[in-house]
Enzyme design. Structure first.
Site, PDB file in Angstrom:
ATOM      1  N   ASP A  80      33.904  11.643  -4.903  1.00 23.84           N
ATOM      2  CA  ASP A  80      34.409  11.270  -3.581  1.00 23.84           C
ATOM      3  C   ASP A  80      33.611  11.865  -2.424  1.00 23.84           C
ATOM      4  O   ASP A  80      34.110  11.940  -1.309  1.00 23.84           O
ATOM      5  CB  ASP A  80      35.875  11.697  -3.453  1.00 23.84           C
ATOM      6  CG  ASP A  80      36.086  13.171  -3.801  1.00 23.84           C
ATOM      7  OD1 ASP A  80      35.116  13.946  -3.739  1.00 23.84           O
ATOM      8  OD2 ASP A  80      37.228  13.534  -4.139  1.00 23.84           O
ATOM      9  N   GLU A 102      35.039   8.990 -12.278  1.00 21.27           N
ATOM     10  CA  GLU A 102      36.186   9.669 -11.664  1.00 21.27           C
ATOM     11  C   GLU A 102      36.834   8.743 -10.623  1.00 21.27           C
ATOM     12  O   GLU A 102      37.061   9.098  -9.474  1.00 21.27           O
ATOM     13  CB  GLU A 102      35.803  11.006 -11.029  1.00 21.27           C
ATOM     14  CG  GLU A 102      37.003  11.902 -10.774  1.00 21.27           C
ATOM     15  CD  GLU A 102      36.637  13.215 -10.096  1.00 21.27           C
ATOM     16  OE1 GLU A 102      36.793  14.263 -10.732  1.00 21.27           O
ATOM     17  OE2 GLU A 102      36.191  13.178  -8.921  1.00 21.27           O
ATOM     18  N   GLU A 116      37.061  12.755   1.835  1.00 15.78           N
ATOM     19  CA  GLU A 116      37.011  12.321   0.442  1.00 15.78           C
ATOM     20  C   GLU A 116      37.934  11.140   0.123  1.00 15.78           C
ATOM     21  O   GLU A 116      37.577  10.254  -0.651  1.00 15.78           O
ATOM     22  CB  GLU A 116      37.336  13.503  -0.479  1.00 15.78           C
ATOM     23  CG  GLU A 116      36.240  14.551  -0.567  1.00 15.78           C
ATOM     24  CD  GLU A 116      36.307  15.596   0.528  1.00 15.78           C
ATOM     25  OE1 GLU A 116      35.492  16.528   0.509  1.00 15.78           O
ATOM     26  OE2 GLU A 116      37.196  15.472   1.423  1.00 15.78           O
ATOM     27  N   HIS A 192      37.518  25.914   0.599  1.00 16.43           N
ATOM     28  CA  HIS A 192      36.379  25.432   1.385  1.00 16.43           C
ATOM     29  C   HIS A 192      36.577  24.056   2.023  1.00 16.43           C
ATOM     30  O   HIS A 192      35.738  23.615   2.798  1.00 16.43           O
ATOM     31  CB  HIS A 192      35.139  25.353   0.485  1.00 16.43           C
ATOM     32  CG  HIS A 192      35.224  24.250  -0.544  1.00 16.43           C
ATOM     33  ND1 HIS A 192      35.878  24.409  -1.731  1.00 16.43           N
ATOM     34  CD2 HIS A 192      34.746  22.984  -0.539  1.00 16.43           C
ATOM     35  CE1 HIS A 192      35.800  23.290  -2.436  1.00 16.43           C
ATOM     36  NE2 HIS A 192      35.133  22.408  -1.719  1.00 16.43           N
ATOM     37  N   ARG A 194      37.263  20.772   4.183  1.00 18.85           N
ATOM     38  CA  ARG A 194      37.216  20.551   5.632  1.00 18.85           C
ATOM     39  C   ARG A 194      38.602  20.441   6.245  1.00 18.85           C
ATOM     40  O   ARG A 194      38.823  20.892   7.369  1.00 18.85           O
ATOM     41  CB  ARG A 194      36.410  19.276   5.953  1.00 18.85           C
ATOM     42  CG  ARG A 194      34.902  19.423   5.769  1.00 18.85           C
ATOM     43  CD  ARG A 194      34.196  18.101   6.003  1.00 18.85           C
ATOM     44  NE  ARG A 194      32.759  18.214   5.790  1.00 18.85           N
ATOM     45  CZ  ARG A 194      31.857  18.452   6.737  1.00 18.85           C
ATOM     46  NH1 ARG A 194      32.273  18.617   7.982  1.00 18.85           N
ATOM     47  NH2 ARG A 194      30.581  18.530   6.460  1.00 18.85           N
ATOM     48  N   HIS A 225      32.105  29.796  -0.305  1.00 20.46           N
ATOM     49  CA  HIS A 225      31.261  28.627  -0.054  1.00 20.46           C
ATOM     50  C   HIS A 225      30.227  28.955   1.023  1.00 20.46           C
ATOM     51  O   HIS A 225      30.467  29.773   1.911  1.00 20.46           O
ATOM     52  CB  HIS A 225      32.141  27.462   0.391  1.00 20.46           C
ATOM     53  CG  HIS A 225      31.477  26.130   0.357  1.00 20.46           C
ATOM     54  ND1 HIS A 225      30.652  25.678   1.355  1.00 20.46           N
ATOM     55  CD2 HIS A 225      31.519  25.136  -0.567  1.00 20.46           C
ATOM     56  CE1 HIS A 225      30.225  24.464   1.057  1.00 20.46           C
ATOM     57  NE2 HIS A 225      30.728  24.111  -0.103  1.00 20.46           N
TER      58      HIS A 225
END
Length: 364
Positions: A80, A102, A116, A192, A194, A225
């Site tokens: 994604d 996936e 995503e 991590h 967004r 990250h």
């Protein structure tokens, strides 16, 4: 995707070409070394403080040249990310079929996870082959009117675990060799995404600090990250505590072996929600929702949200209630049996007329 690359390489009926975008250069190179993958093309798009605009446009333009030269019969993209969407769109522009590995994960909230959720939804519209990890993922696709080319395969991340986790494993990150896994409750943390930037991440970090302070038997290990945003907030709240270890991102084999030795995992990552249960490790998801509800239903995963008190209390329960911990640790992993890559390649060969039978479905 790495075990699938290796499975494609092993099949004589297939000529596979590997193209990487290097959206995250350092983390990607670790994976390539671990699985002995030599890419045929490296778009090398990473730049400092890159935006979704630059990632998407640079990948799209880079893929145009690769696809024009190679003219493949099929393009496989995974998951994604914005590079996944760009790769699928680039193939569509040249009328090349797309296979989505996936496929079918959904939260039904276009802004969470961001970007995503829309990336994978759009790829679903572009793809002709949909390799869904679970039956629930297939049902999501059917509900969107996608009825052709859907295969339930399990998730390829479980395949990767077969080659990485070993009882005699020695970490390259030396700190991890010194932790007292038998005498302490080691908690693996990642955070991590967004959509957690800002107050949600601040809340999570405060809860993590309280866990370390209130439970002296714990050791928190947080591979931070490389995003400057994540680095800043993690060090603001978690630096200076002798049982909170802020370390560099880990290679997949280090991450898998650390998971196997940890007590439980706290994460906003998608992949860890699938990997940790395969190792018998409970997962607290640091998000408001998950596109992996199968694990919640199975009992291996619990949504902790992003509010400080809720995150703290969920972790405290696992640390103080042995029955609650065991119920999560012993639940059946619904995401795979280690044969997803074989099923995916068998499906491709069957659809291309190079195999007599379709692959068997993955059944939990």
């Amino acid at each position: 995707m790495a075990p699938l690359v290796k499975e494609l390489e092993a099949r004589p009926e297939i000529q596979s070409i590997c193209c990487i975008t290097a959206q995250h250069r350092q983390m990607l190179d670790d994976v390539l070394r671990l699985f002995a993958i030599t890419p045929d093309y490296d778009l090398d798009i990473m730049e400092d403080r890159q935006s979704l605009y630059t990632i998407t446009s640079k990948c799209l333009l880079g893929m145009e040249a690769v696809l024009s030269r190679e003219k493949p019969d099929l393009v496989l993209v995974h998951g994604d990310t914005s590079t996944t969407f760009s790769g699928a769109l680039a193939a569509f522009y040249q009328k090349i079929p797309v296979g989505h590995v996936e496929a079918g994960l959904r939260t039904w909230d276009r802004y969470s996870p961001f970007p995503e959720e829309m990336n994978r939804t759009l790829v679903g519209d572009l793809a002709q082959f949909h390799f869904a990890p679970t039956k629930a993922n297939r049902e999501n696709l059917l509900g969107e009117g996608i009825k052709e080319g859907v295969f339930v395969t399990g998730n390829t991340v479980i395949d990767a675990l077969k080659t990485t986790v070993r009882p005699d494993y020695s970490f390259r990150t030396q700190l991890l060799n010194t932790l007292d896994y038998a005498g302490k409750r080691v908690i693996l943390v990642t955070c991590h995404r967004r959509e957690n930037y800002g107050q949600p991440m601040e809340n999570i970090m405060k809860a993590l600090r309280r866990i370390a302070e209130d439970f002296p038997e714990t050791e928190l290990v947080y591979p931070v990250h490389l995003s400057p945003v994540v680095q800043e907030v993690a060090r603001k709240h978690l630096s200076g505590h002798d049982r909170i270890h802020l370390i560099q991102p880990l290679t997949p084999d280090e991450m898998h072996n650390l998971m196997a030795r940890s007590s439980f995992v706290m994460t906003d990552s998608g992949g860890l929600q699938e990997e940790a249960p395969a190792l018998g490790r409970p997962v607290l998801v640091l998000r408001r929702e998950t596109e992996r509800p199968e694990a919640v239903a199975a009992g291996t995963v619990r949504l902790a949200g992003t509010e400080e008190e809720a995150v703290y209390s969920q972790a405290a329960r696992l640390l103080t209630d042995p029955a609650a911990y065991e119920a999560m640790a012993q639940a059946v992993n619904p995401y795979g049996d280690g044969n997803a890559c074989r099923r995916i390649v068998d499906a491709i060969l069957w659809k291309q007329g190079l195999r007599d039978q379709p692959p068997e479905e993955f059944l939990v």
